[in-house]
Design a protein around this motif. Structure first.
Motif, PDB file in Angstrom:
ATOM      1  N   ASP A  71       0.832  -1.197   0.000  1.00  0.00           N
ATOM      2  CA  ASP A  71       0.000   0.000   0.000  1.00  0.00           C
ATOM      3  C   ASP A  71       0.871   1.254   0.000  1.00  0.00           C
ATOM      4  OD1 ASP A  71      -2.218  -1.575   0.071  1.00  0.00           O
ATOM      5  OD2 ASP A  71      -2.501  -1.438   2.238  1.00  0.00           O
ATOM      6  N   GLY A  72       0.436   2.262  -0.719  1.00  0.00           N
ATOM      7  CA  GLY A  72       1.161   3.521  -0.767  1.00  0.00           C
ATOM      8  C   GLY A  72       2.277   3.546  -1.790  1.00  0.00           C
ATOM      9  N   LYS A  90      -5.029   1.303   6.884  1.00  0.00           N
ATOM     10  CA  LYS A  90      -6.229   1.107   7.684  1.00  0.00           C
ATOM     11  C   LYS A  90      -5.834   0.904   9.143  1.00  0.00           C
ATOM     12  CE  LYS A  90      -8.902  -0.980   3.931  1.00  0.00           C
ATOM     13  NZ  LYS A  90      -9.651  -2.179   3.477  1.00  0.00           N
ATOM     14  N   TYR A  91      -6.365   1.742  10.019  1.00  0.00           N
ATOM     15  CA  TYR A  91      -6.095   1.634  11.443  1.00  0.00           C
ATOM     16  C   TYR A  91      -7.209   0.832  12.110  1.00  0.00           C
ATOM     17  CZ  TYR A  91      -2.527   5.302  11.093  1.00  0.00           C
ATOM     18  OH  TYR A  91      -1.406   6.032  10.781  1.00  0.00           O
ATOM     19  N   ASP A 120      -2.093  -5.259  17.270  1.00  0.00           N
ATOM     20  CA  ASP A 120      -2.264  -4.638  15.954  1.00  0.00           C
ATOM     21  C   ASP A 120      -3.257  -3.482  15.981  1.00  0.00           C
ATOM     22  OD1 ASP A 120      -4.470  -6.205  16.460  1.00  0.00           O
ATOM     23  OD2 ASP A 120      -4.674  -6.922  14.395  1.00  0.00           O
ATOM     24  N   ILE A 121      -3.615  -3.028  17.175  1.00  0.00           N
ATOM     25  CA  ILE A 121      -4.555  -1.913  17.316  1.00  0.00           C
ATOM     26  C   ILE A 121      -3.781  -0.601  17.373  1.00  0.00           C
ATOM     27  CG2 ILE A 121      -6.353  -0.882  18.752  1.00  0.00           C
ATOM     28  CD1 ILE A 121      -7.205  -3.469  17.411  1.00  0.00           C
ATOM     29  N   VAL A 122      -4.268   0.406  16.664  1.00  0.00           N
ATOM     30  CA  VAL A 122      -3.648   1.729  16.688  1.00  0.00           C
ATOM     31  C   VAL A 122      -4.527   2.728  17.438  1.00  0.00           C
ATOM     32  CG1 VAL A 122      -2.877   3.676  15.278  1.00  0.00           C
ATOM     33  CG2 VAL A 122      -2.362   1.346  14.560  1.00  0.00           C
TER      34      VAL A 122
END
Length: 203
Positions: A71-72, A90-91, A120-122
């Motif tokens: 991505d990006g 995606k957060y 994996d949580i932001v």
């Protein structure tokens, strides 16, 4: 005569099988793939008018494999750029229960389980009933990025460098900082200095 033809047929069959499963070695007498080159490879006179659709790389064993463009990044006209139109990051979001029994309650060493279920949580959503303060966050690792989303109308205050556990300290780069009701505060952990750094606040 029949036996002779059978022998010839068997030899031909054996050669076909060996050809189909042959492995060619260049610079090695023990090839491990269909074509195994031990040494440098040079390719010249390539047709750069053909648009590439994937990248190639090699693993530790030397096997050449295709590499996914993340991505990006954008691979266009045989050029890889970081300004492409890839899918935005995606957060993941998690709800964190903060129970306040009285206004302005201080929470030190808040455990967000950053190395466990929330690894994996932001974005961490919090919405207690009263104004509250956070003085420290446990489980920081170098480069860890997190955002606290204060989703209720109460104020969230971050006390600067006041945790009872030094490694959980939060540096606001000044005095304590607060949201005015609903807002977000963004942090990154500095593993060298062993503290969280506030890098952004939005109301």
């Amino acid at each position: 005569m029949v036996k002779k033809y059978k022998l010839i047929a068997r030899i031909i069959l054996l050669l076909i099988v060996q050809f189909n499963y042959a492995q060619v070695g260049i610079g090695t007498t023990n090839p491990q793939a269909t074509l195994h080159v031990q040494g440098n490879v040079r390719v010249t006179n390539t047709n750069n008018t053909t648009t590439s659709t994937q990248l190639l790389g090699n693993c530790a064993q030397g096997d050449i494999t295709s590499i996914k463009v993340g991505d990006g990044l954008l691979l266009k006209d045989n050029e890889l750029t970081a300004s492409g139109t890839g899918t935005p990051t995606k957060y993941k979001i998690a709800n964190i229960s903060i129970v306040t029994s009285a206004p302005n309650q201080n929470f030190d060493n808040v455990n967000l389980d950053l190395s466990g279920v929330n690894s994996d949580i932001v974005i961490f959503r919090m919405g207690p009933l009263h104004n509250y303060t956070i003085s420290g966050i446990s489980g920081g690792t170098d480069g860890r990025h997190l955002i606290i989303y204060n989703s209720s109308a109460v104020n969230l205050t971050i006390n600067s460098m006041s945790s009872l556990t030094p490694a959980n300290n939060i540096d606001t780069l000044g005095s304590s900082t607060s949201t005015s009701g609903v807002g977000t505060i963004e942090f990154v952990y500095d593993g060298t200095l062993s503290k969280w750094i506030v890098i952004n606040i939005r109301n």
